[in-house]
Structures are given as C-alpha cells and as structure tokens.
Motif scaffolding. Structure first.
Motif, short mmCIF file in Angstrom:
data_model
loop_
_atom_site.label_atom_id
_atom_site.label_comp_id
_atom_site.label_asym_id
_atom_site.label_seq_id
_atom_site.Cartn_x
_atom_site.Cartn_y
_atom_site.Cartn_z
N TYR A 280 0.85 -1.20 0.00
CA TYR A 280 0.00 0.00 0.00
C TYR A 280 0.88 1.24 0.00
O TYR A 280 1.89 1.31 0.71
CB TYR A 280 -0.92 0.01 1.22
CG TYR A 280 -2.02 1.04 1.15
CD1 TYR A 280 -3.14 0.82 0.35
CD2 TYR A 280 -1.96 2.21 1.88
CE1 TYR A 280 -4.17 1.76 0.28
CE2 TYR A 280 -2.98 3.16 1.83
CZ TYR A 280 -4.08 2.93 1.02
OH TYR A 280 -5.09 3.85 0.95
N ALA A 281 0.50 2.23 -0.80
CA ALA A 281 1.19 3.52 -0.80
C ALA A 281 0.31 4.53 -0.07
O ALA A 281 -0.12 4.27 1.04
CB ALA A 281 1.48 3.94 -2.24
N LEU A 282 0.02 5.66 -0.67
CA LEU A 282 -0.91 6.63 -0.09
C LEU A 282 -2.14 6.69 -0.98
O LEU A 282 -2.14 7.31 -2.03
CB LEU A 282 -0.27 8.02 0.01
CG LEU A 282 0.93 8.17 0.94
CD1 LEU A 282 1.44 9.62 0.92
CD2 LEU A 282 0.57 7.79 2.37
N GLY A 283 -3.18 5.97 -0.59
CA GLY A 283 -4.43 5.97 -1.34
C GLY A 283 -4.45 5.03 -2.53
O GLY A 283 -5.45 4.96 -3.23
N ALA A 284 -3.37 4.31 -2.78
CA ALA A 284 -3.32 3.40 -3.92
C ALA A 284 -2.43 2.21 -3.57
O ALA A 284 -1.80 2.17 -2.50
CB ALA A 284 -2.78 4.13 -5.16
N TRP A 285 -2.38 1.24 -4.48
CA TRP A 285 -1.64 0.00 -4.23
C TRP A 285 -0.54 -0.18 -5.26
O TRP A 285 -0.72 0.15 -6.44
CB TRP A 285 -2.60 -1.20 -4.30
CG TRP A 285 -3.66 -1.18 -3.24
CD1 TRP A 285 -4.84 -0.52 -3.28
CD2 TRP A 285 -3.63 -1.86 -1.98
NE1 TRP A 285 -5.56 -0.74 -2.12
CE2 TRP A 285 -4.83 -1.56 -1.31
CE3 TRP A 285 -2.70 -2.71 -1.36
CZ2 TRP A 285 -5.14 -2.07 -0.05
CZ3 TRP A 285 -3.01 -3.21 -0.12
CH2 TRP A 285 -4.21 -2.89 0.54
N ILE A 286 0.59 -0.72 -4.83
CA ILE A 286 1.70 -1.01 -5.72
C ILE A 286 1.50 -2.42 -6.28
O ILE A 286 1.75 -3.41 -5.61
CB ILE A 286 3.06 -0.92 -5.00
CG1 ILE A 286 3.18 0.42 -4.25
CG2 ILE A 286 4.20 -1.09 -6.00
CD1 ILE A 286 3.13 1.63 -5.12
N GLN A 287 1.02 -2.48 -7.51
CA GLN A 287 0.82 -3.79 -8.15
C GLN A 287 2.15 -4.43 -8.50
O GLN A 287 2.32 -5.64 -8.40
CB GLN A 287 -0.03 -3.60 -9.42
CG GLN A 287 -0.41 -4.90 -10.11
CD GLN A 287 -1.19 -4.64 -11.39
OE1 GLN A 287 -0.62 -4.41 -12.44
NE2 GLN A 287 -2.51 -4.65 -11.27
N SER A 288 3.10 -3.61 -8.91
CA SER A 288 4.45 -4.08 -9.24
C SER A 288 5.44 -2.99 -8.89
O SER A 288 5.21 -1.81 -9.21
CB SER A 288 4.55 -4.42 -10.74
OG SER A 288 5.88 -4.63 -11.12
N ALA A 289 6.52 -3.37 -8.21
CA ALA A 289 7.54 -2.38 -7.84
C ALA A 289 8.56 -2.18 -8.95
O ALA A 289 9.13 -1.09 -9.09
CB ALA A 289 8.24 -2.82 -6.55
N ASP A 290 8.83 -3.22 -9.72
CA ASP A 290 9.81 -3.14 -10.80
C ASP A 290 9.38 -4.05 -11.94
O ASP A 290 9.57 -5.27 -11.85
CB ASP A 290 11.20 -3.53 -10.29
CG ASP A 290 12.29 -3.32 -11.32
OD1 ASP A 290 12.05 -2.56 -12.28
OD2 ASP A 290 13.38 -3.90 -11.16
N PRO A 291 8.77 -3.49 -12.99
CA PRO A 291 8.53 -2.07 -13.23
C PRO A 291 7.39 -1.53 -12.34
O PRO A 291 6.53 -2.30 -11.90
CB PRO A 291 8.12 -2.02 -14.70
CG PRO A 291 7.46 -3.35 -14.93
CD PRO A 291 8.26 -4.33 -14.11
N LEU A 292 7.41 -0.22 -12.10
CA LEU A 292 6.43 0.37 -11.19
C LEU A 292 5.07 0.50 -11.86
O LEU A 292 4.91 1.18 -12.88
CB LEU A 292 6.91 1.76 -10.74
CG LEU A 292 5.98 2.51 -9.78
CD1 LEU A 292 5.74 1.69 -8.50
CD2 LEU A 292 6.54 3.88 -9.45
N ILE A 293 4.10 -0.19 -11.28
CA ILE A 293 2.70 -0.09 -11.71
C ILE A 293 1.86 0.14 -10.47
O ILE A 293 1.91 -0.65 -9.52
CB ILE A 293 2.23 -1.37 -12.43
CG1 ILE A 293 3.11 -1.68 -13.65
CG2 ILE A 293 0.77 -1.22 -12.86
CD1 ILE A 293 2.79 -3.00 -14.31
#
Length: 342
Positions: A280-293
């Motif tokens: 979790y980031a701020l108000g959204a979700w990190i689906q992939s860190a590398d590559p960033l989605i």
C-alpha cells in the motif's frame, strides 16, 4: 485510426476544458493496435456491468477511449475507494504549502485525540491504515449518522478502541481518511469538499468532479464523484510525477511520496479483495515495484492504473456499484493495453 464507440478529444486538456454540451469522446489518431483491447472489453461487458468507460492516455494525449452501454466519458460517476487517492494528493499539496507534515501527530490539530489517549496517531498512519484503531468495514463509516466531519471524527475518537499500537498493523478502514480530512479542514479553515475543489480539481481541470455535500458528512475515503475524463487527468498528473499541462501541482518529493510503498506483507492484517500481495502507498496499491505499476481499485467496481514502465495512465469507470473489482478481467485489460504499446 483506433476503434471507438463515439467521437473523442485530442488531448487531456481539451477533453477536460471543453464545455459539457460540446464535450465528446474522440481519440487522437495513432499507430497503436487496440483491436485486442476492444475484443477484451466486448467479451467482458456483462462482467463489468454493461455500462462503463475505458480511457487510456500517453504523452499527454488520449490514445484510446471506449464508452459501453449508457456510459459516457463526461458523465460523473461514484469512484469509490479511488477517492482516498484524491484525498492523499490534497494532503500532499498542503504539505507542499508548509501547512503540515505527514508525520505530524493528529492531536496537534485535533486536541480531542489527547483527551482519549490517542495522541500519538500521525497523519501518515491515517493515510496508510496504521492508526491502530479498531476498524470498520469498507463503506460502513458513512451511513448517514453524522452531519459534519467534526462530529464524526469526535465520535470515532471517543468510541473506537485502540486495537494495536499505531504504526504496527495495517487494517484497511475508512476511519483514517475521515480523520485526515478533518485535520485539513482545521488547518485550511474551510470545508473539505471546497478545499479539494480549490487545491486539486480546479488545477486539474476536473470540472465534473466533487465530494458531494448533502445532509450528511462528506466521505473522504469513498465519496468522490468524477467523470472518467476528469479522473484521467488526475492519473496523468501522477504519471508525470506531479505535473499537469506543464504546471507542477505536487513537488517532486510529494509526487514520489504518493508512490512510495508503506507496508510489508507481514504488516497487512486485513485488506480488500483483489489486492493480495500488493503493497500500500498513499491511497493506492503497488501492483508491481519493478517495473512500477500503481493501481487504485474500488469496491464499487472501478479501476485506475498508472504504468510507469509503459508510460500510460488508464481509468475504467463503471456507472454503478456492482461489487468487488473483478481482478482477472482488469488484468486482461491491462495486458491488452501493454500489448498495444509494445
């Protein structure tokens, strides 16, 4: 030319700035092959509740647009949990103005938190579901009981017990966003809905977006209403790291903060369906860190995507709530977009 259902606009700016009567859905000419995406959307129409809009932008242009059923790109719809992403961005804009820090204690602005032994909860912990307060279910906080955010936050401060130490366990809830919105009201000395309009919606030409104010308190976590074209402007700003139409809305530091993972897998104790394995980031979700989605799914059925590897932003907005996002369908849409942009 791309296959579309109706006429479209050349750029994000034109799409947002045109009048309600003149605004139509037109995609700028391109060499991208979106036929596979059209096929996916046609196949998934019933699964996506028939009425929905899909928009994709790249390099500040709308490169794909499709309106299904009765949906239109300029008609506002409830965006559910995507609202929290908007609230987080407004908070960071206030940080840029020097009005607060994410690591400020909420009690600095809301003394009632000291009164009830909750003095150490921070703004960041509210935005990242680490308050430690016993959570409420998704959508259950705003059920018409409170007429103002002040009354709502005061009541939850008095009645919600500390379940875990703040900052230790992630438990998804709407509580933290209500607290942050009330903090912003105190700092700005104006209603949250007006603050969002002035700070975010106007600069992004989001003319058909608002946090509706009615008989009951505004809902900063799930209550926003946006047209698909408006929300595409917001995701384009995120993709451009705080810049929209050549103007910086968020500092580089705040734009990066909006995309920074705030959780580890071990910390997440409860989360919505469809985000298993995401940070979790701020108000959204990190689906992939590398590559960033980065994705912001809504339990009302909509989905927003910012893919930094392929350089595009996309929104999928449904006209009415139909349940949890159908993850596999949205994966299929993302894959079709990625294929077109190869």
């Amino acid at each position: 030319m791309l296959t579309t259902c109706r006429s479209l606009s050349l750029s994000l700016f034109l799409l947002a700035a045109s009048t309600a009567s003149a605004q139509k859905l037109v995609v700028s000419p391109s060499t991208y092959n979106f036929k596979p995406l059209d096929q996916v959307l046609d196949q998934d129409q019933k699964l996506l509740d028939k009425n929905f809009t899909v928009l994709v932008s790249k390099n500040n242009q709308v490169i794909y647009g499709k309106e299904m059923g009765e949906a239109k790109a300029n008609i506002p719809v409830a965006v559910g949990s995507i609202s929290g992403w908007l609230t987080a961005a407004v908070t960071l804009a206030m940080v840029d103005q020097g009005k607060l820090s994410l690591d400020d204690k909420v009690s600095t602005y809301l003394p009632i938190f000291k009164t009830y032994g909750k003095a150490y909860i921070t703004v960041r912990q509210c935005l990242t579901h680490f308050t430690g307060l016993a959570p409420m279910g998704i959508g259950s906080l705003h059920i018409g009981k409170y007429q103002t955010l002040e009354a709502e936050v005061n009541d939850l401060c008095a009645k919600r017990e500390i379940q875990t130490n703040p900052g230790t366990e992630f438990r998804y809830s709407t509580i933290g966003y209500a607290i942050v919105a009330r903090v912003l009201e105190v700092i700005a000395k104006k209603p949250f809905a007006l603050l969002v309009k002035e700070t975010l919606f106007r600069p992004l030409n989001m003319q058909r977006s608002n946090f509706p104010v009615g008989e009951y308190a505004v809902d900063p976590a799930e209550g926003a209403v946006c047209s698909p074209s408006d929300l595409l402007n917001f995701t384009a700003m995120v993709l451009n790291k705080g810049v929209f139409n050549g103007k910086r809305l968020l500092s580089e530091a705040s734009a990066a903060e909006l995309l920074k993972p705030e959780t580890t897998a071990a910390q997440i104790k409860s989360s919505p369906v469809g985000v298993d394995g995401y940070a979790y980031a701020l108000g959204a979700w990190i689906q992939s860190a590398d590559p960033l989605i980065v994705v912001s799914p809504s339990f009302k059925g909509s989905w927003a995507v910012v893919d930094f590897a392929r350089g595009y932003a996309a929104v999928i907005l449904v006209n009415k709530e139909f349940g949890e996002p159908k993850k596999q369908q949205y994966f299929g849409i993302q894959e079709a977009i990625a294929q077109a942009l190869q």
